[in-house]
Scaffold this motif. Structure first.
Motif, short mmCIF file in Angstrom:
data_model
loop_
_atom_site.label_atom_id
_atom_site.label_comp_id
_atom_site.label_asym_id
_atom_site.label_seq_id
_atom_site.Cartn_x
_atom_site.Cartn_y
_atom_site.Cartn_z
N ASN A 36 -3.90 -10.99 6.56
CA ASN A 36 -4.11 -9.51 7.14
C ASN A 36 -2.84 -8.78 6.74
OD1 ASN A 36 -3.95 -8.63 10.61
ND2 ASN A 36 -5.15 -7.65 9.02
N ASN A 48 -4.65 1.24 11.90
CA ASN A 48 -5.67 0.63 11.12
C ASN A 48 -5.77 1.51 9.87
OD1 ASN A 48 -6.53 -1.43 12.84
ND2 ASN A 48 -7.19 0.16 14.18
N CYS A 80 -1.01 -6.12 17.65
CA CYS A 80 -1.51 -6.74 16.34
C CYS A 80 -0.57 -8.00 16.28
CB CYS A 80 -1.31 -5.70 15.11
SG CYS A 80 -1.65 -6.23 13.64
N HIS A 137 -11.36 -6.70 22.54
CA HIS A 137 -12.04 -7.86 21.77
C HIS A 137 -13.50 -8.27 22.43
CE1 HIS A 137 -8.65 -8.44 18.83
NE2 HIS A 137 -7.81 -8.16 20.08
N GLU A 168 -18.92 -2.58 17.06
CA GLU A 168 -17.66 -2.05 17.08
C GLU A 168 -17.63 -0.72 17.70
OE1 GLU A 168 -16.31 -0.44 13.25
OE2 GLU A 168 -14.34 0.23 14.06
N ASN A 193 -13.16 -4.69 18.57
CA ASN A 193 -12.89 -5.69 17.59
C ASN A 193 -13.92 -6.64 17.96
OD1 ASN A 193 -10.39 -4.87 16.28
ND2 ASN A 193 -9.49 -4.87 18.38
N GLU A 243 -15.39 -10.41 17.24
CA GLU A 243 -15.39 -11.86 16.80
C GLU A 243 -16.15 -12.64 16.73
OE1 GLU A 243 -12.81 -10.28 18.87
OE2 GLU A 243 -11.42 -10.22 17.42
N VAL A 251 -13.88 -12.00 11.85
CA VAL A 251 -13.71 -10.86 12.62
C VAL A 251 -14.38 -9.63 11.71
CG1 VAL A 251 -11.44 -10.60 11.72
CG2 VAL A 251 -12.14 -9.78 13.97
N GLU A 276 -12.90 -5.88 12.37
CA GLU A 276 -11.84 -5.43 13.07
C GLU A 276 -12.19 -3.71 13.20
OE1 GLU A 276 -7.60 -5.40 12.41
OE2 GLU A 276 -7.61 -7.35 11.74
N CYS A 308 -7.25 -11.92 12.06
CA CYS A 308 -6.69 -11.01 13.40
C CYS A 308 -5.98 -12.11 14.33
CB CYS A 308 -8.02 -10.41 13.88
SG CYS A 308 -7.77 -9.32 15.20
N GLY A 318 -7.40 -11.30 17.91
CA GLY A 318 -8.56 -11.68 18.00
C GLY A 318 -8.99 -13.11 18.18
#
Ligand SMILES: N[C@@H](CCC[C@H](N)C(=O)O)C(=O)O
Length: 285
Positions: free
Chosen positions: A14, A67, A76, A168, A189, A199, A201, A215, A217, A226, A229
């Protein structure tokens, strides 16, 4: 043309462009377009977004996360581990345990150092937020959203909603290799039931100590990992009776593994790698 010094780092694949705001300044109204520009893999550097490593009034360092669509997030997990490594290796902190300010509040990081280099980092991510209003998620007012039926077009999913400072929606699937990340991810999303978007998952339970994870995102699409996540996935697994509080769960993400424990005191601990890819100067028009 303004030159921007950067370090590209990743946590389990990531990747973000890290900008040292102790040493340079960027105009506030340019941050979103710069994030989009640097993240572009063809005309920029290529990443899942941009992270600013900033001075803070309340901690040795502050993290701001953008992002790759330019939207700013409050937290994050993979970024926190990389910011901890960056701050320690650049001498902005001397202790191995220190606080990091995020838009979602303060967290505590502990760097694990070998021969002067930070290899892995443990972050106390604080307590997950489970109240529907604070996720935020619309719907019938029960306090927690656990395995709630959620229909999209003609399919029904069961969503557990967890905020780790950022929202999430976690769903358990039989086989991670057939998870519909690319199709259901973007629809959920931006579903209107998540006013700040979410987010998404997909999690396969291997055992009470092991999860597989994919994921979609918010603001970045499919990523290799993530951190927030993965923390949300472990909290959701425990809320759904698949794992136990106080016991570490290994989460297998596309880019590698994270060790995550939801402690009896309510805090979530996350441990994993943080790595530098390269450093350079980005020439901005
Ligand atoms: N990759 C991150 C999360 C980044 C922000 C997220 N896309 C959001 O908009 O909330 C992580 O490792 O936690």
């Amino acid at each position: 043309m303004t030159n921007m010094h950067f370090t590209k780092m990743h946590g389990l694949g990531n990747s973000y462009i890290y900008v040292d705001m102790f040493k340079q300044t960027l105009d506030e109204d340019k941050l979103a377009p710069i994030a989009v520009e640097v993240a572009d893999k063809n005309k920029g550097i290529g990443s899942d977004g941009m992270i600013l490593v900033c001075p803070s009034d309340v901690a040795p360092v502050k993290m701001r996360v953008f992002n790759n669509d330019g939207s700013e997030a409050k937290n994050c997990g993979n970024g926190l581990r990389c910011v901890a490594k960056f701050a320690y290796e650049h001498g902005y902190v001397k202790e191995e345990t220190f606080q990091i300010e995020t838009l979602g509040g303060l967290v505590e990081a502990t760097v694990h150092v070998t021969e002067g280099k930070v290899k892995t980092v443990t972050v106390d991510m604080g307590k997950p937020i489970l109240s529907r209003q604070l996720i935020p998620m619309l719907g019938e007012d029960q306090n927690e959203v656990v395995a709630e039926a959620f229909s999209i077009e003609d399919e029904t999913f069961h969503v557990t909603a967890v905020s780790m400072g950022n929202p999430h929606a976690v769903m358990f699937v039989e086989d991670i290799n057939h998870a519909t990340v690319e199709t259901v991810g973007p629809k959920m999303e931006k579903d209107e039931r998540f006013p700040e978007w979410v987010n998404v998952e997909f999690v396969e339970v291997v055992s009470d100590k092991e999860l597989h994870f994919r994921v979609w995102e918010r603001g970045s699409g499919i990523t290799q990992a993530c951190g927030t996540g993965a923390c949300a996935a472990v909290v959701a697994a425990i809320l759904n009776g698949h794992a136990e509080k106080g016991k570490e769960v290994t989460v297998h993400l596309l880019g590698g593994d994270l060790g995550i424990t939801w402690l009896e005191n309510g805090h979530v601990l996350m441990t994993g790698a943080a790595e530098v890819i390269c450093e350079g100067v980005f020439e901005r028009k």
